[in-house]
Design an enzyme around this catalytic site. Structure first.
Site, PDB file in Angstrom:
ATOM      1  N   GLU A 155       0.837  -1.206   0.000  1.00  0.00           N
ATOM      2  CA  GLU A 155       0.000   0.000   0.000  1.00  0.00           C
ATOM      3  C   GLU A 155       0.870   1.254   0.000  1.00  0.00           C
ATOM      4  OE1 GLU A 155      -2.842  -0.232   3.173  1.00  0.00           O
ATOM      5  OE2 GLU A 155      -4.024  -1.755   2.117  1.00  0.00           O
ATOM      6  N   ASP A 206       0.470  13.732 -32.966  1.00  0.00           N
ATOM      7  CA  ASP A 206      -0.648  13.016 -32.339  1.00  0.00           C
ATOM      8  C   ASP A 206      -0.757  13.488 -30.893  1.00  0.00           C
ATOM      9  OD1 ASP A 206      -2.786  11.303 -32.204  1.00  0.00           O
ATOM     10  OD2 ASP A 206      -1.649   9.482 -32.628  1.00  0.00           O
ATOM     11  N   LYS A 210      -6.439   5.661 -40.305  1.00  0.00           N
ATOM     12  CA  LYS A 210      -5.918   4.591 -39.441  1.00  0.00           C
ATOM     13  C   LYS A 210      -7.031   3.644 -39.008  1.00  0.00           C
ATOM     14  CE  LYS A 210      -4.831   5.209 -34.870  1.00  0.00           C
ATOM     15  NZ  LYS A 210      -4.086   5.781 -33.750  1.00  0.00           N
TER      16      LYS A 210
END
Ligand code: R5P
Length: 283
Positions: free
Chosen positions: A35, A209, A183
């Site tokens: 954790e 992109d 694409k």
């Protein structure tokens, strides 16, 4: 005070300098059972700006813990900056039984903050998943800054959805044409790109992109450019996820250089979004 998650330490320090605000001391611990415990031992301010690129599940938890820690330490206002919002691409249930992960994480983040600021989310509509005001910053224009002098450049998006980003980078660069490929994605690592009619022979190409993740999209696009005798191929993106062997794939494909922003801190993060975030936070 600016409070940085472990994923955004460079960006948070740049943001603190831009805003002339103190940078909080932070500790990130992991207990033996795995954790996490992210804390702000000396936090002392009314307003906290938590900066956390949620690139991993642990980073999502760190964001929630830091939001809670600053409230516990007395902050009356919490702003959460998600320079990169992880899980944003799962913004629909694409098959029966799937979650809308972007909505799930947005709801969780909303519980600990008064406002969210994010940079070029995959789809602008993800901002509607938050239960608090969410603003977005467009950092695409800054991607032109690290580009060298280009010869008869063409700015290419790998699909129609990224064409606007390519246009923004072209406009910021100041000259060149804009085009896009078509694409089709077959799987997380396999994409098919239709060669485009644009004449690239002898020209420098800048591929643009929002995200480069596995590098499949860009490596395939570079192959097409090579087949059609383009000169140099540059890759630019807002979020350089560059998972696994992405950087090697791009190098093997023949990329000239890869440039991204510091929404995700990588060696390729040659552009900082800190000034744009500072402007948005000062409004
Ligand atoms: C998807 O539509 C995004 O805009 C990017 O094209 C995608 O995330 C790139 O992924 P990869 O690098 O894995 O091809």
């Amino acid at each position: 005070m600016i409070v940085s998650a472990s994923t955004s330490q460079s960006l948070a320090s740049s943001l603190a300098a831009e805003l002339d605000e103190p940078l909080a001391a932070t500790e990130y611990e992991r207990f033996p059972d795995g954790e996490l415990c992210a804390s702000v031992p000396e936090f002392d301010a009314d307003r906290a700006i938590v900066v956390c690129a949620t690139t991993t599940s642990d980073a999502h938890l760190e964001a929630l813990q830091l939001q809670d820690a600053v409230r516990e330490a007395g902050a009356s206002e919490v702003v959460t900056v998600l320079p990169y919002m992880g899980y944003a691409r799962q913004d629909s249930a694409f098959a029966a039984g799937q979650p809308v992960s972007a909505r799930a994480v947005a709801r969780a983040i909303s519980t600990g903050t008064d406002r969210v600021l994010t940079v070029n989310p995959h789809e602008a509509s993800v901002s509607e998943f938050f239960d608090v005001p969410c603003d977005t910053v467009d950092a695409a224009g800054q991607l032109a800054a690290p580009l060298p002098a280009l010869d008869d450049p063409v700015f290419l998006a790998p699909d129609a959805g990224a064409r606007e980003l390519a246009t923004t980078v072209r406009d910021a660069y100041g000259e060149g044409s804009v085009d896009h490929f078509e694409k089709t994605r077959h799987s997380a690592t396999e994409v098919e790109i239709e060669p485009h009619a644009a004449d690239v022979a002898g020209r420098d190409a800048v591929l643009v992109d929002d995200i480069v993740a596995t590098g499949s999209t860009m490596a395939t696009a570079i192959s097409h450019l090579r087949e059609r005798d383009a000169a140099r191929a540059f890759v630019t993106c807002v979020h350089p996820v560059l998972a696994g062997t992405a950087r090697t794939r791009l190098a093997r494909a023949g990329v000239e250089a890869v440039h991204g922003t510091d929404t995700i801190e990588r060696a390729e993060s040659t552009v900082s979004v800190a000034p744009a975030l500072a402007d948005a936070l000062s409004e």
